[in-house]
Motif scaffolding. Structure first.
Motif, PDB file in Angstrom:
ATOM      1  N   GLN A  74       0.850  -1.187   0.000  1.00 37.23           N
ATOM      2  CA  GLN A  74       0.000   0.000   0.000  1.00 37.23           C
ATOM      3  C   GLN A  74       0.891   1.244   0.000  1.00 37.23           C
ATOM      4  O   GLN A  74       1.512   1.554   1.010  1.00 37.23           O
ATOM      5  CB  GLN A  74      -0.929   0.013   1.222  1.00 37.23           C
ATOM      6  N   ALA A  75       0.956   1.932  -1.131  1.00 35.73           N
ATOM      7  CA  ALA A  75       1.811   3.110  -1.250  1.00 35.73           C
ATOM      8  C   ALA A  75       1.322   4.223  -0.331  1.00 35.73           C
ATOM      9  O   ALA A  75       0.116   4.414  -0.146  1.00 35.73           O
ATOM     10  CB  ALA A  75       1.837   3.602  -2.690  1.00 35.73           C
ATOM     11  N   ALA A  76       2.275   4.948   0.237  1.00 33.53           N
ATOM     12  CA  ALA A  76       1.955   6.045   1.152  1.00 33.53           C
ATOM     13  C   ALA A  76       1.175   7.146   0.444  1.00 33.53           C
ATOM     14  O   ALA A  76       1.460   7.489  -0.702  1.00 33.53           O
ATOM     15  CB  ALA A  76       3.233   6.621   1.743  1.00 33.53           C
ATOM     16  N   THR A  77       0.187   7.671   1.163  1.00 32.04           N
ATOM     17  CA  THR A  77      -0.585   8.837   0.714  1.00 32.04           C
ATOM     18  C   THR A  77      -0.632   9.828   1.874  1.00 32.04           C
ATOM     19  O   THR A  77      -1.680  10.054   2.464  1.00 32.04           O
ATOM     20  CB  THR A  77      -2.016   8.438   0.290  1.00 32.04           C
ATOM     21  N   PRO A  78       0.532  10.393   2.247  1.00 28.22           N
ATOM     22  CA  PRO A  78       0.624  11.256   3.431  1.00 28.22           C
ATOM     23  C   PRO A  78      -0.404  12.384   3.415  1.00 28.22           C
ATOM     24  O   PRO A  78      -0.775  12.849   2.334  1.00 28.22           O
ATOM     25  CB  PRO A  78       2.040  11.825   3.348  1.00 28.22           C
ATOM     26  N   PRO A  79      -0.901  12.767   4.555  1.00 31.28           N
ATOM     27  CA  PRO A  79      -0.454  12.342   5.883  1.00 31.28           C
ATOM     28  C   PRO A  79      -1.168  11.100   6.398  1.00 31.28           C
ATOM     29  O   PRO A  79      -0.878  10.635   7.490  1.00 31.28           O
ATOM     30  CB  PRO A  79      -0.805  13.544   6.750  1.00 31.28           C
ATOM     31  N   GLU A  80      -2.096  10.528   5.604  1.00 38.80           N
ATOM     32  CA  GLU A  80      -2.861   9.399   6.113  1.00 38.80           C
ATOM     33  C   GLU A  80      -3.214   8.445   4.977  1.00 38.80           C
ATOM     34  O   GLU A  80      -3.535   8.866   3.876  1.00 38.80           O
ATOM     35  CB  GLU A  80      -4.139   9.912   6.789  1.00 38.80           C
ATOM     36  N   ASN A  81      -3.134   7.148   5.273  1.00 38.41           N
ATOM     37  CA  ASN A  81      -3.542   6.111   4.343  1.00 38.41           C
ATOM     38  C   ASN A  81      -4.854   5.508   4.817  1.00 38.41           C
ATOM     39  O   ASN A  81      -5.177   5.576   6.009  1.00 38.41           O
ATOM     40  CB  ASN A  81      -2.504   4.994   4.267  1.00 38.41           C
ATOM     41  N   GLY A  82      -5.549   4.873   3.887  1.00 41.77           N
ATOM     42  CA  GLY A  82      -6.786   4.190   4.229  1.00 41.77           C
ATOM     43  C   GLY A  82      -6.914   2.882   3.477  1.00 41.77           C
ATOM     44  O   GLY A  82      -6.369   2.714   2.387  1.00 41.77           O
ATOM     45  N   PHE A  83      -7.642   1.945   4.082  1.00 41.24           N
ATOM     46  CA  PHE A  83      -7.925   0.655   3.460  1.00 41.24           C
ATOM     47  C   PHE A  83      -9.283   0.201   3.948  1.00 41.24           C
ATOM     48  O   PHE A  83      -9.582   0.282   5.139  1.00 41.24           O
ATOM     49  CB  PHE A  83      -6.855  -0.380   3.829  1.00 41.24           C
ATOM     50  N   ALA A  84     -10.115  -0.281   3.033  1.00 46.22           N
ATOM     51  CA  ALA A  84     -11.440  -0.815   3.385  1.00 46.22           C
ATOM     52  C   ALA A  84     -11.362  -2.331   3.406  1.00 46.22           C
ATOM     53  O   ALA A  84     -11.097  -2.963   2.382  1.00 46.22           O
ATOM     54  CB  ALA A  84     -12.479  -0.336   2.394  1.00 46.22           C
ATOM     55  N   ASP A  85     -11.583  -2.920   4.560  1.00 48.06           N
ATOM     56  CA  ASP A  85     -11.572  -4.371   4.714  1.00 48.06           C
ATOM     57  C   ASP A  85     -12.828  -4.939   4.044  1.00 48.06           C
ATOM     58  O   ASP A  85     -13.946  -4.591   4.431  1.00 48.06           O
ATOM     59  CB  ASP A  85     -11.540  -4.735   6.195  1.00 48.06           C
ATOM     60  N   PRO A  86     -12.677  -5.812   3.039  1.00 47.75           N
ATOM     61  CA  PRO A  86     -13.850  -6.349   2.354  1.00 47.75           C
ATOM     62  C   PRO A  86     -14.682  -7.305   3.203  1.00 47.75           C
ATOM     63  O   PRO A  86     -15.831  -7.592   2.874  1.00 47.75           O
ATOM     64  CB  PRO A  86     -13.261  -7.068   1.136  1.00 47.75           C
ATOM     65  N   VAL A  87     -14.127  -7.795   4.307  1.00 48.23           N
ATOM     66  CA  VAL A  87     -14.851  -8.694   5.197  1.00 48.23           C
ATOM     67  C   VAL A  87     -14.896  -8.079   6.590  1.00 48.23           C
ATOM     68  O   VAL A  87     -14.460  -8.665   7.568  1.00 48.23           O
ATOM     69  CB  VAL A  87     -14.194 -10.100   5.242  1.00 48.23           C
ATOM     70  N   ALA A  88     -15.427  -6.895   6.676  1.00 52.21           N
ATOM     71  CA  ALA A  88     -15.389  -6.129   7.927  1.00 52.21           C
ATOM     72  C   ALA A  88     -16.437  -6.569   8.941  1.00 52.21           C
ATOM     73  O   ALA A  88     -16.392  -6.149  10.078  1.00 52.21           O
ATOM     74  CB  ALA A  88     -15.563  -4.648   7.625  1.00 52.21           C
ATOM     75  N   ALA A  89     -17.362  -7.401   8.556  1.00 54.63           N
ATOM     76  CA  ALA A  89     -18.434  -7.790   9.472  1.00 54.63           C
ATOM     77  C   ALA A  89     -17.921  -8.624  10.643  1.00 54.63           C
ATOM     78  O   ALA A  89     -18.514  -8.632  11.707  1.00 54.63           O
ATOM     79  CB  ALA A  89     -19.509  -8.561   8.712  1.00 54.63           C
ATOM     80  N   GLN A  90     -16.818  -9.316  10.451  1.00 54.13           N
ATOM     81  CA  GLN A  90     -16.248 -10.128  11.515  1.00 54.13           C
ATOM     82  C   GLN A  90     -15.537  -9.256  12.541  1.00 54.13           C
ATOM     83  O   GLN A  90     -15.041  -8.189  12.208  1.00 54.13           O
ATOM     84  CB  GLN A  90     -15.228 -11.108  10.956  1.00 54.13           C
ATOM     85  N   LYS A  91     -15.476  -9.735  13.768  1.00 57.80           N
ATOM     86  CA  LYS A  91     -14.673  -9.060  14.783  1.00 57.80           C
ATOM     87  C   LYS A  91     -13.208  -9.317  14.448  1.00 57.80           C
ATOM     88  O   LYS A  91     -12.797 -10.466  14.317  1.00 57.80           O
ATOM     89  CB  LYS A  91     -14.988  -9.600  16.170  1.00 57.80           C
ATOM     90  N   LYS A  92     -12.444  -8.249  14.274  1.00 57.54           N
ATOM     91  CA  LYS A  92     -11.049  -8.394  13.886  1.00 57.54           C
ATOM     92  C   LYS A  92     -10.154  -7.430  14.644  1.00 57.54           C
ATOM     93  O   LYS A  92     -10.593  -6.401  15.114  1.00 57.54           O
ATOM     94  CB  LYS A  92     -10.864  -8.118  12.390  1.00 57.54           C
ATOM     95  N   PHE A  93      -8.898  -7.793  14.707  1.00 57.76           N
ATOM     96  CA  PHE A  93      -7.841  -6.955  15.209  1.00 57.76           C
ATOM     97  C   PHE A  93      -6.944  -6.642  14.014  1.00 57.76           C
ATOM     98  O   PHE A  93      -6.717  -7.512  13.174  1.00 57.76           O
ATOM     99  CB  PHE A  93      -7.031  -7.660  16.305  1.00 57.76           C
ATOM    100  N   TYR A  94      -6.448  -5.414  13.949  1.00 58.85           N
ATOM    101  CA  TYR A  94      -5.637  -5.004  12.810  1.00 58.85           C
ATOM    102  C   TYR A  94      -4.276  -4.508  13.270  1.00 58.85           C
ATOM    103  O   TYR A  94      -4.115  -4.025  14.392  1.00 58.85           O
ATOM    104  CB  TYR A  94      -6.327  -3.850  12.057  1.00 58.85           C
ATOM    105  N   ARG A  95      -3.324  -4.581  12.341  1.00 54.46           N
ATOM    106  CA  ARG A  95      -2.047  -3.927  12.547  1.00 54.46           C
ATOM    107  C   ARG A  95      -1.519  -3.507  11.162  1.00 54.46           C
ATOM    108  O   ARG A  95      -1.847  -4.086  10.143  1.00 54.46           O
ATOM    109  CB  ARG A  95      -1.042  -4.780  13.303  1.00 54.46           C
ATOM    110  N   ILE A  96      -0.679  -2.483  11.193  1.00 51.03           N
ATOM    111  CA  ILE A  96      -0.040  -1.953   9.991  1.00 51.03           C
ATOM    112  C   ILE A  96       1.450  -2.239  10.106  1.00 51.03           C
ATOM    113  O   ILE A  96       2.066  -1.951  11.137  1.00 51.03           O
ATOM    114  CB  ILE A  96      -0.278  -0.429   9.851  1.00 51.03           C
ATOM    115  N   ARG A  97       2.017  -2.796   9.051  1.00 47.49           N
ATOM    116  CA  ARG A  97       3.444  -3.088   9.025  1.00 47.49           C
ATOM    117  C   ARG A  97       4.097  -2.262   7.926  1.00 47.49           C
ATOM    118  O   ARG A  97       3.529  -2.088   6.858  1.00 47.49           O
ATOM    119  CB  ARG A  97       3.688  -4.569   8.732  1.00 47.49           C
ATOM    120  N   LEU A  98       5.268  -1.774   8.205  1.00 45.11           N
ATOM    121  CA  LEU A  98       6.056  -1.079   7.212  1.00 45.11           C
ATOM    122  C   LEU A  98       6.685  -2.123   6.292  1.00 45.11           C
ATOM    123  O   LEU A  98       7.253  -3.098   6.754  1.00 45.11           O
ATOM    124  CB  LEU A  98       7.142  -0.267   7.910  1.00 45.11           C
ATOM    125  N   ASP A  99       6.528  -1.945   4.973  1.00 46.68           N
ATOM    126  CA  ASP A  99       7.132  -2.892   4.017  1.00 46.68           C
ATOM    127  C   ASP A  99       8.624  -2.668   3.934  1.00 46.68           C
ATOM    128  O   ASP A  99       9.132  -1.621   4.161  1.00 46.68           O
ATOM    129  CB  ASP A  99       6.523  -2.742   2.630  1.00 46.68           C
TER     130      ASP A  99
END
Length: 99
Positions: A74-99
């Motif tokens: 996911q290329a940077a789009t400063p100052p903030e990036n966004g991503f829409a989880d296609p399966v968001a209905a489930q209870k999930k925990f997220y983390r962002i990793r630097l490539d």
């Protein structure tokens, strides 16, 4: 960067100076760090810096801590990036990793 500084955390924000250097954030400013800013209705927003890319990961349980990639490169789009989880209905925990 000297080896001794790799574990130091000059601004006390919980991220090492080395991790901040790699993320492109300021190790002397506790407000400058790679972090998730919000999660709502499957939309994940996180702080980003120029010339970086990120991987969004998720898991449904912290017991096994097996985070699976949802999106990488996911290329940077400063100052903030966004991503829409296609399966968001489930209870999930997220983390962002630097490539």
């Amino acid at each position: 960067m000297e080896t001794a500084n790799r574990a130091s955390d000059s601004d006390g924000d919980g991220q090492s100076d080395r991790a901040e250097y790699l993320a492109g954030t300021d190790p002397n400013d506790s407000g400058s760090r790679l972090q998730i800013n919000s999660i709502a209705d499957g939309q994940i927003l996180w702080s980003s810096e120029p010339n970086r890319s990120y991987t969004v990961q998720s898991t449904t349980s912290l017991v096994h801590t097996a985070f699976a990639p949802l999106a990488s490169g996911q290329a940077a789009t400063p100052p903030e990036n966004g991503f829409a989880d296609p399966v968001a209905a489930q209870k999930k925990f997220y983390r962002i990793r630097l490539d």
